[in-house]
Design a protein around this motif. Structure first.
Motif, PDB file in Angstrom:
ATOM      1  N   ALA A  78       2.548  50.349  28.052  1.00  0.00           N
ATOM      2  CA  ALA A  78       1.602  49.330  28.500  1.00  0.00           C
ATOM      3  C   ALA A  78       1.940  47.978  27.884  1.00  0.00           C
ATOM      4  O   ALA A  78       1.906  46.943  28.561  1.00  0.00           O
ATOM      5  CB  ALA A  78       0.178  49.749  28.117  1.00  0.00           C
ATOM      6  N   PHE A  82       2.978  44.866  30.249  1.00  0.00           N
ATOM      7  CA  PHE A  82       1.809  44.009  30.503  1.00  0.00           C
ATOM      8  C   PHE A  82       2.219  42.539  30.641  1.00  0.00           C
ATOM      9  O   PHE A  82       3.048  42.032  29.883  1.00  0.00           O
ATOM     10  CB  PHE A  82       0.811  44.154  29.356  1.00  0.00           C
ATOM     11  CG  PHE A  82      -0.455  43.362  29.557  1.00  0.00           C
ATOM     12  CD1 PHE A  82      -1.401  43.747  30.491  1.00  0.00           C
ATOM     13  CD2 PHE A  82      -0.687  42.217  28.809  1.00  0.00           C
ATOM     14  CE1 PHE A  82      -2.559  43.020  30.671  1.00  0.00           C
ATOM     15  CE2 PHE A  82      -1.856  41.483  28.984  1.00  0.00           C
ATOM     16  CZ  PHE A  82      -2.794  41.890  29.919  1.00  0.00           C
ATOM     17  N   GLN A  86      -1.594  37.278  33.448  1.00  0.00           N
ATOM     18  CA  GLN A  86      -2.603  37.745  34.384  1.00  0.00           C
ATOM     19  C   GLN A  86      -3.983  37.672  33.731  1.00  0.00           C
ATOM     20  O   GLN A  86      -4.128  37.909  32.543  1.00  0.00           O
ATOM     21  CB  GLN A  86      -2.314  39.191  34.805  1.00  0.00           C
ATOM     22  CG  GLN A  86      -0.996  39.373  35.527  1.00  0.00           C
ATOM     23  CD  GLN A  86      -0.970  38.657  36.861  1.00  0.00           C
ATOM     24  OE1 GLN A  86      -1.981  38.591  37.552  1.00  0.00           O
ATOM     25  NE2 GLN A  86       0.189  38.115  37.223  1.00  0.00           N
ATOM     26  N   VAL A  88      -6.519  39.368  32.904  1.00  0.00           N
ATOM     27  CA  VAL A  88      -7.080  40.698  32.672  1.00  0.00           C
ATOM     28  C   VAL A  88      -6.900  41.060  31.196  1.00  0.00           C
ATOM     29  O   VAL A  88      -5.906  40.689  30.572  1.00  0.00           O
ATOM     30  CB  VAL A  88      -6.384  41.751  33.583  1.00  0.00           C
ATOM     31  CG1 VAL A  88      -4.906  41.834  33.254  1.00  0.00           C
ATOM     32  CG2 VAL A  88      -7.033  43.107  33.431  1.00  0.00           C
ATOM     33  N   THR A  92      -7.888  46.870  29.619  1.00  0.00           N
ATOM     34  CA  THR A  92      -8.111  47.238  31.016  1.00  0.00           C
ATOM     35  C   THR A  92      -6.845  47.792  31.632  1.00  0.00           C
ATOM     36  O   THR A  92      -6.880  48.702  32.468  1.00  0.00           O
ATOM     37  CB  THR A  92      -8.591  46.012  31.824  1.00  0.00           C
ATOM     38  OG1 THR A  92      -9.775  45.494  31.215  1.00  0.00           O
ATOM     39  CG2 THR A  92      -8.894  46.383  33.271  1.00  0.00           C
ATOM     40  N   TYR A  93      -5.707  47.248  31.215  1.00  0.00           N
ATOM     41  CA  TYR A  93      -4.407  47.712  31.700  1.00  0.00           C
ATOM     42  C   TYR A  93      -3.908  48.902  30.883  1.00  0.00           C
ATOM     43  O   TYR A  93      -3.319  49.840  31.418  1.00  0.00           O
ATOM     44  CB  TYR A  93      -3.401  46.565  31.625  1.00  0.00           C
ATOM     45  CG  TYR A  93      -2.006  46.920  32.072  1.00  0.00           C
ATOM     46  CD1 TYR A  93      -1.660  46.937  33.419  1.00  0.00           C
ATOM     47  CD2 TYR A  93      -1.015  47.233  31.137  1.00  0.00           C
ATOM     48  CE1 TYR A  93      -0.372  47.252  33.831  1.00  0.00           C
ATOM     49  CE2 TYR A  93       0.275  47.548  31.540  1.00  0.00           C
ATOM     50  CZ  TYR A  93       0.586  47.548  32.885  1.00  0.00           C
ATOM     51  OH  TYR A  93       1.857  47.876  33.286  1.00  0.00           O
ATOM     52  N   GLU A 130       2.461  53.058  41.631  1.00  0.00           N
ATOM     53  CA  GLU A 130       2.374  52.016  40.604  1.00  0.00           C
ATOM     54  C   GLU A 130       3.089  50.745  41.053  1.00  0.00           C
ATOM     55  O   GLU A 130       2.590  49.634  40.859  1.00  0.00           O
ATOM     56  CB  GLU A 130       2.985  52.528  39.296  1.00  0.00           C
ATOM     57  CG  GLU A 130       2.835  51.563  38.124  1.00  0.00           C
ATOM     58  CD  GLU A 130       3.319  52.160  36.812  1.00  0.00           C
ATOM     59  OE1 GLU A 130       3.599  51.387  35.891  1.00  0.00           O
ATOM     60  OE2 GLU A 130       3.418  53.398  36.725  1.00  0.00           O
ATOM     61  N   ASN A 134       1.245  47.089  41.734  1.00  0.00           N
ATOM     62  CA  ASN A 134       1.674  45.844  41.090  1.00  0.00           C
ATOM     63  C   ASN A 134       2.075  44.786  42.119  1.00  0.00           C
ATOM     64  O   ASN A 134       1.812  43.596  41.928  1.00  0.00           O
ATOM     65  CB  ASN A 134       2.847  46.122  40.149  1.00  0.00           C
ATOM     66  CG  ASN A 134       2.457  46.981  38.966  1.00  0.00           C
ATOM     67  OD1 ASN A 134       1.297  46.985  38.562  1.00  0.00           O
ATOM     68  ND2 ASN A 134       3.398  47.715  38.395  1.00  0.00           N
TER      69      ASN A 134
END
Length: 257
Positions: A78, A82, A86, A88, A92-93, A130, A134
């Motif tokens: 992650a 990541f 972004q 976020v 959360t990711y 995935e 994305n």
């Protein structure tokens, strides 16, 4: 935070650092510039996130040290993937990535044997999902995944279903402090043989029930709808349907005994 074990894989969980969101953002920016120290600090600062995730799997009888190590792999993936630009939060990711890594581990060690080719197809489907997510910033449909892989929709569905871990009908899916709703409550009843009462006996017994209870039992046991479908049709919550259904069935059982 972790009640059963303070130390996991030689890590004293009570001394794990906690990063603020601003610190995470700064570290992630440095990581994208190749700063290895920032990457190490980001990993150590999010080990509590891994702990919070593996608590969801503590009732499976798995070795917690193994789950923690697998969760850390998901955390590292992650961090490496990541995009801090972004809008976020990292958690959360990161949480779905950690959960996904643990689930893959559990599937690989599942006692139910799945052919290697089907397992490979399933993993390719997850990778395609995935990539599409994305690319399009939304979850893709099965048709889109199949098209991305150049395979038939049916083959993708069969592969994905083959690696899903079996779920108990008595696994709870919702509880608001009252009656718990189980998986079996969400499965439609098609009137299989050996039911605890036959249709004629039910029809006779429910005459003294209220109109709403009558409708719920009719939809559930005569038509075969799920509690969720009944709730939508009547205009109440699934929890209310569960309570009313349980109360009506208890009354009928007493009436028939």
């Amino acid at each position: 935070m972790y009640t059963n074990k303070v130390e996991i894989c030689g890590v004293n969980t009570s001394k794990l650092p906690v990063l603020k969101e601003k610190e995470k953002t700064e570290l992630l920016q440095k990581i994208r510039q190749g700063d290895r120290r920032a990457r190490e600090k980001m990993i150590n600062g999010n080990l509590r996130l891994v702990l919070s995730v593996i608590q969801k799997f503590t009732n499976r009888g798995e070795n917690l040290d193994d789950l923690f190590q697998v969760g850390c792999i998901g955390l590292i993936k992650a961090i490496d993937n990541f995009d801090p630009n972004q809008n976020v939060r990292f958690s959360t990711y990161g949480v779905p990535m950690i959960i996904g890594e643990i689930r893959r581990h559990l599937r690989d060690n599942n006692p139910i044997r799945v052919s290697r080719s089907m397992r490979d197809t399933a993993y390719k489907a997850m990778q395609a999902k995935e990539a599409l997510t994305n690319r399009n910033a939304r979850e893709p449909t099965i048709d889109e995944i199949a098209q991305e892989m150049g395979m038939k929709k049916e083959e993708v569905v069969m592969a994905l279903e083959a690696i899903v871990e079996p779920m108990s009908l008595f696994e709870p899916v919702y509880s608001d402090g009252g009656d718990t709703i189980y998986v079996m409550d969400q499965v439609g009843d098609r009137g299989t043989e050996g039911d605890w009462m036959d249709e004629l006996a039910i029809r006779e017994a429910i005459k003294n029930l209220g109109e709403r209870e009558k409708k719920i039992l009719s939809l559930r046991f005569f038509i075969g709808k799920t509690q969720m479908e009944v709730a939508k049709e009547i205009g109440i919550s699934q929890a209310q349907v569960s309570r009313l259904e349980k109360g009506a069935l208890d009354w009928i059982k007493k009436h028939l005994s």
